[in-house]
Every structure is written in structure tokens, then in C-alpha cells.
Design a protein around this motif. Structure first.
Motif, PDB file in Angstrom:
ATOM      1  N   SER A 258       0.840  -1.208   0.000  1.00 19.14           N
ATOM      2  CA  SER A 258       0.000   0.000   0.000  1.00 19.14           C
ATOM      3  C   SER A 258       0.870   1.252   0.000  1.00 19.14           C
ATOM      4  O   SER A 258       0.612   2.213  -0.729  1.00 19.14           O
ATOM      5  N   ASN A 261       2.684   1.837  -3.311  1.00 19.28           N
ATOM      6  CA  ASN A 261       1.740   2.284  -4.338  1.00 19.28           C
ATOM      7  C   ASN A 261       1.515   3.799  -4.267  1.00 19.28           C
ATOM      8  O   ASN A 261       1.360   4.460  -5.282  1.00 19.28           O
ATOM      9  N   VAL A 262       1.489   4.332  -3.069  1.00 16.14           N
ATOM     10  CA  VAL A 262       1.246   5.769  -2.905  1.00 16.14           C
ATOM     11  C   VAL A 262       2.517   6.574  -3.183  1.00 16.14           C
ATOM     12  O   VAL A 262       2.487   7.597  -3.849  1.00 16.14           O
TER      13      VAL A 262
ATOM     14  N   GLU B 164      -1.141   6.487  -6.131  1.00 13.27           N
ATOM     15  CA  GLU B 164      -2.126   5.433  -6.444  1.00 13.27           C
ATOM     16  C   GLU B 164      -2.874   5.027  -5.174  1.00 13.27           C
ATOM     17  O   GLU B 164      -2.805   3.883  -4.712  1.00 13.27           O
ATOM     18  N   ILE B 165      -3.637   5.970  -4.643  1.00 14.29           N
ATOM     19  CA  ILE B 165      -4.266   5.747  -3.346  1.00 14.29           C
ATOM     20  C   ILE B 165      -5.436   4.775  -3.414  1.00 14.29           C
ATOM     21  O   ILE B 165      -5.852   4.233  -2.398  1.00 14.29           O
ATOM     22  N   HIS B 167      -5.300   1.944  -4.436  1.00 14.84           N
ATOM     23  CA  HIS B 167      -4.785   0.612  -4.159  1.00 14.84           C
ATOM     24  C   HIS B 167      -4.062   0.540  -2.816  1.00 14.84           C
ATOM     25  O   HIS B 167      -3.121  -0.220  -2.628  1.00 14.84           O
ATOM     26  N   VAL B 168      -4.548   1.353  -1.889  1.00 15.75           N
ATOM     27  CA  VAL B 168      -4.234   1.164  -0.480  1.00 15.75           C
ATOM     28  C   VAL B 168      -5.266   0.173   0.033  1.00 15.75           C
ATOM     29  O   VAL B 168      -6.473   0.394  -0.108  1.00 15.75           O
ATOM     30  N   SER B 169      -4.776  -0.930   0.591  1.00 18.62           N
ATOM     31  CA  SER B 169      -5.692  -1.965   1.067  1.00 18.62           C
ATOM     32  C   SER B 169      -6.159  -1.650   2.479  1.00 18.62           C
ATOM     33  O   SER B 169      -5.359  -1.303   3.343  1.00 18.62           O
ATOM     34  N   CYS B 179      -6.826  -5.024  -9.593  1.00 22.01           N
ATOM     35  CA  CYS B 179      -5.361  -4.965  -9.710  1.00 22.01           C
ATOM     36  C   CYS B 179      -4.706  -6.256  -9.232  1.00 22.01           C
ATOM     37  O   CYS B 179      -3.501  -6.439  -9.388  1.00 22.01           O
ATOM     38  N   GLY B 180      -5.486  -7.167  -8.620  1.00 23.79           N
ATOM     39  CA  GLY B 180      -4.929  -8.419  -8.132  1.00 23.79           C
ATOM     40  C   GLY B 180      -4.680  -8.425  -6.639  1.00 23.79           C
ATOM     41  O   GLY B 180      -4.464  -9.476  -6.035  1.00 23.79           O
ATOM     42  N   ASN B 181      -4.699  -7.262  -6.024  1.00 22.59           N
ATOM     43  CA  ASN B 181      -4.536  -7.147  -4.578  1.00 22.59           C
ATOM     44  C   ASN B 181      -5.898  -7.394  -3.897  1.00 22.59           C
ATOM     45  O   ASN B 181      -6.936  -7.467  -4.555  1.00 22.59           O
ATOM     46  N   TYR B 182      -5.874  -7.537  -2.592  1.00 25.61           N
ATOM     47  CA  TYR B 182      -7.112  -7.725  -1.837  1.00 25.61           C
ATOM     48  C   TYR B 182      -7.378  -6.510  -0.948  1.00 25.61           C
ATOM     49  O   TYR B 182      -6.451  -5.985  -0.325  1.00 25.61           O
TER      50      TYR B 182
END
Lengths: 322, 322
Positions: A258, A261-262, B164-165, B167-169, B179-182
Motif C-alpha cells: 500500500s 503504491n502511494v 495510487e491511493i 490501491h491502499v488496502s 489490480c490483483g490485490n485484496y
């Protein structure tokens, strides 16, 4: 002596000890000492302890050859007035102008910075980060701290509080963290939790009167568990120790994905007490990080061990001067 | 005409449409047009569509009075060579040098930037962020994007992929994201999910032959649900619509707390299609954000609505030139 001609003093203030060292321009520490920080006795006593370490150094090294004093401290170092705000585990400490008071005492330049940032700076200049322009530094110890190195400089954030990666939550319904949030990565992989989790698993594992390797290492006293012992047991093949550390590495990798990514970073340097863990823990981190990070960010992702160990704080603090 | 003397062209490339506008130095758009981007037909056709919009403008406005062309695009814009890499929903598009091709065609300066970053720049210069030196910009639409404004400039990251916030999990065991992440926040509050979640709740709610407000708005066809309709139903007091939006705001606040802890920011500006949601959604975001962010970061935390609406992309792209 040649090494004395230009040196800085690096002070690494912690909740337990004040460490201070003479640091040369090449990041070498010819001399250092450590005293109790007396954090429970309030700021005035802590300041006195810092002053004591510096006076000790000035008893042996010529003050006129000292370039200045750098201090690494827990808590937020304000970007506007350099005060130290709310360092955890320090009593009666809201906001103290440490740098100003040390400067008034010794009449030489004094710089101050958050301790995780200091360690990040040290690794960037003299350690594992030397070949990377940009990286995320992680302190993996009692808590999880971080320092963001961008273009070889520390990113302090608009208020001086950047890099609090320990309080990235990996589960909004997860474990209650000391900070009041839920699911912070610190509450899953911090030193205390690792020991506690190992203990819980050992207690829940059916006994057949055979001590596991890890139990032998602490002579049956599970209150003696710490990450060093867990790491040692893992190196000796203890499956419980391996499981706990592998799980911690996996979870840390999730949080890092995470964060990267940011921030758009590719390199993570891990320091702090737990960073001495066996190589398979790093494998677990990188595996989970790579499985979760965005595809365009995946290329070149690396997770490496810090090089400077527990001298990073002193060296980084002195680097503020050098 | 006076406004024509110095203008830039801002191009907002999307997977559905190419929007292009004439933008004055004060951020005003006297003229704009929009064409199908033909994203499924490959890069050559998309480039032709961009060229067409610019030629249309040059048919009405003197090219010699144009300062240059700015282009906002989905995907990562490489920091080293300005190529556009892997824009989602564009066919056969690995890496294309859009800026170079447009520059070769029109022989004037061409700049290119990620679309979320463009919108962030527009809000920083002419919109809701004008009074803030540092803020996080959030695009809340089909996906969740972000732009980090530091010291009034965009933070692009070492490789051009920062912010790319989406895709913060928020839950490492959570929903599978595209994106493949959870557990990515995008998979909980993105436009499609909000519609889907509303539909699911409506279908699971016991019927007594009375249409809810939201069902009336779509005349019973739940496939017509979108955030605008959900927002309208919420404004009219529909409890299901209110619940869905409030939950989304709460979850978004959780993700924001992790992000602000790392970046040390205090202000969040929300744009994109869903940002038109009622004020109570903003209340939910700020409430959850404030309940989770680190205490030293809490002071002055604000979440505000963007001002420029869907012109932010054009204005921000033109700002690359202006």
C-alpha cells in the motif's frame, strides 16, 4: 589526532537510554557512550542526561574541533520551530525545545530530527541505501517507524511528521493499536506482539513433555521470549518460530505494498531490532509485497537489510551536522 | 480577442472520450469539444482522435497564439521518457510516446501528465486547493485515483507513478480488486461497487409492494443505478441510499488515515463523479478519518469538495503549459 580535527556529536535519544557518539565525516564512530535517559522524570532531567553525555565527550575531545551536535529523538519534530512534541513513553512532555536548550548550553550549532528519520539518513549516506536515490526506510523494533528518502534527502512532510508507516492499517476491523486505530501494521509485527504471539502458540500446542527448541532457549520461561530468541530458534529449524516470523514478514509486505503504491518507491531498507531476523523473513516480505503491489510498480522492487545496526541513530543524528 | 492572445490547449484523454479545451491564463475555458477516444482500436486511432480535437481548435483559434498543448492521460507517465504506459481500458497499449507524436504533428511545446495529477494541479492552481500549500487530491469515480500536492507542486514520485491511493488496502483478507490485490479501497467505494452494493441491498430487502425512493428514480430497473441516482435518493431521505454512501465515506476515511499518517498531510480535496455526493458523506469521511489518524496529525484535518468538476482535467492539462 587527525580524526578529531572535524567531528560532530550524534545523540540518539530513546525512552530507555541516551546514546552519544563522536562521528567523523566518513561516518566512523571512534568513541561513544550511553546513559539512562530517565524519561519518566520529565524533560528537565532528560535534558540534563543529554548534556551529561556531551560534557563527557568534551572532556576527551576538543570542543573547538566539534562541528556541531545532531540529536535524534522520538516524537514529532516540528517543521516550524524544531520543538519535540509528544515523544511516546516520555513523562510530562508535550512540547520541548531541546535543540535551543542544548545550543544555549554549548554555544555551537545544534540540529534535531525524528529518530527514524535520522536512521534513514544514516543508511542513505553510509549504509544499505547508499546506492539508491529513493527508498523507504523501515525501523522494525518495538514499534514500526519509517523514513522516506527522496532524491537522497529525507521527506519530512509539511509538519515534520511524515513516514509513520507503523500506523498504516492492514485491516480496518483488526487489532486495536496503541494509537487508537485498528489494524495498524505495528500491532501485528511489533516486537512485543511477536513475543506474545509465539507464547500463545506455544501454550496452545499440545504438550508431550518434549520441549521445543524455542522453549529450550528460554529454559521454559516464555516471558523471556524476544525476537532475537525467536530468530535463533527459527535458524535452528523450530517450526513455531519460523511460522511466527514468516507470518509477520507476510503481513509487513502487505502494508508495504500500500505504501509503495502511494509513494512510487521500489526499494525498502529494513533496520531496527527485528531486522536481524533470518533471510527467509525477507523472502516472505518480498513475496507478499510483490504479490500485492500494482503491476507498473513491481519492476525492480527490493527489500534489503539495513547495514548500520544500532549505530544508525548516532550516525544519522551527526549527519544533520556533517 | 483578448482572451485568445495567450492560450493553451488542455486535452483530457479518457477511456471513453477525448476532451479538449482552449484555456486562458486565468484558468477559464472559452471553448471546448469532446470526441470518442476509440480506446479499443489501438494507440494509432486514439492519437488520431487527439489530433482531430486539436485541429478543430486550431480551425477557430490562431495556432501562433497557442502557448502549447498539455495532455492528461490515464496510466503511468514515465518520469524518464514521458511515455504513457499501460493505461487501463486501452487496447494494445504497452508504452506510447504520445507527447512526441503530438509535438511532431503541431511543432509546438507538448507536455503530458497522469490525469489524476492533472486534476490535482488544476484544483491547486484554480480550485478548492488554492489556499493550501500541501494536500491530497482524491478522484472518486469509477476507480479511486490520487494526486499529492507538496509545496504547491505535484509529487510525481521517482518513476512518475505516485499517488495510487485507490490501491491502499484496508483489509488484507478483503475484496479482490481488479489490480490483483485484496481489500483495495477502490474495490469498496468505486462507482461500480456502490451501484452493485445498492442493488444487492435492495434485492435482499423484503418487498411489500412499495417501491423505495431509489427504485422509483430508476423506474424499477436496478441496472440503471449510479452514484448520481443514489445521491439523489439519499438527498430525498432514502435510508438504503444513505446507508450505502455513509458506509463508503467511512471506509474511504479509514484509507485516508493511513495515507495521511505516511504523507503528513492535513487537507484532502475530493473530486471525480462521486464527489458530488451529499454533505453527510463528507461528514462520514471526516469522522472516520479523525477517529483513526495519529493524534499529532489530527489538528487541522479537513476534507473538502473539489471545485472544478469535470473541467479539472482540461484545466490541469493546460496548466502544464501555462
Amino acid at each position: 589526532m587527525n580524526t578529531k580535527k572535524t567531528y560532530a556529536i550524534g545523540v540518539d535519544l530513546g525512552a530507555t537510554t541516551v546514546k552519544a557518539g563522536v562521528v567523523t565525516k566518513s561516518g566512523f564512530i571512534p568513541d561513544q557512550l550511553s546513559v539512562d535517559s530517565k524519561a519518566k522524570k520529565g524533560p528537565a532531567v532528560v535534558l540534563q542526561q543529554i548534556i551529561f553525555t556531551i560534557q563527557e565527550i568534551f572532556g576527551k575531545y576538543n570542543p573547538s574541533e566539534c562541528l556541531g551536535i545532531g540529536i535524534g529523538t522520538p516524537g514529532v519534530v516540528s517543521i516550524t520551530d524544531s520543538t519535540v512534541q509528544h515523544p511516546p513513553n516520555f513523562t510530562d512532555w508535550a512540547k520541548v525545545d531541546v535543540a535551543k536548550q542544548i545550543r544555549n548550553k554549548f554555544k555551537i550549532p545544534v540540529y534535531i530530527e525524528n529518530d527514524a528519520n535520522c536512521a534513514a539518513i544514516a543508511e542513505a549516506r553510509f549504509g544499505a541505501g547508499i546506492e539508491f536515490k529513493d527508498f523507504l526506510f523501515v525501523i522494525w523494533g518495538t514499534g514500526i517507524g519509517g523514513g522516506v528518502i527522496l532524491d537522497r534527502k529525507i521527506y519530512r512532510g509539511p509538519y515534520g511528521g511524515a513516514g509513520e508507516i507503523g500506523h498504516v492499517s492492514i485491516d480496518y476491523n483488526g487489532r486495536l493499536c496503541n494509537c487508537g486505530n485498528y489494524g495498524c501494521i505495528e500491532s501485528y509485527v511489533g516486537q512485543r506482539y511477536l513475543s506474545q504471539r509465539t507464547k500463545e502458540i506455544l501454550l496452545a500446542t499440545p504438550k508431550d513433555n518434549i520441549q521445543t527448541k524455542i522453549e529450550k532457549l528460554v529454559d521454559g520461561d516464555l516471558n523471556l521470549l524476544d525476537p532475537e530468541i525467536i530468530s535463533q530458534a527459527a535458524e535452528e529449524g523450530d517450526p513455531i518460530a519460523i511460522g511466527v516470523l514468516e507470518e509477520a514478514g507476510t503481513l509487513l509486505g502487505y502494508a508495504l505494498s500500500s505504501i509503495l503504491n502511494v509513494l512510487d518507491l521500489r526499494v525498502v531498507v529494513i533496520g531496527g531490532g527485528v531486522s536481524a531476523a533470518p533471510a527467509f523473513v525477507y523472502d516472505a516480505i518480498i513475496k507478499s509485497l510483490r504479490s500485492r503491489i500494482l503491476k507498473p510498480h513491481k519492476e525492480g522492487v527490493r527489500v534489503i537489510r539495513a547495514k548500520l545496526g544500532n549505530t544508525a541513530g548516532i550516525i544519522g543524528a551527526a549527519s544533520l551536522v556533517l
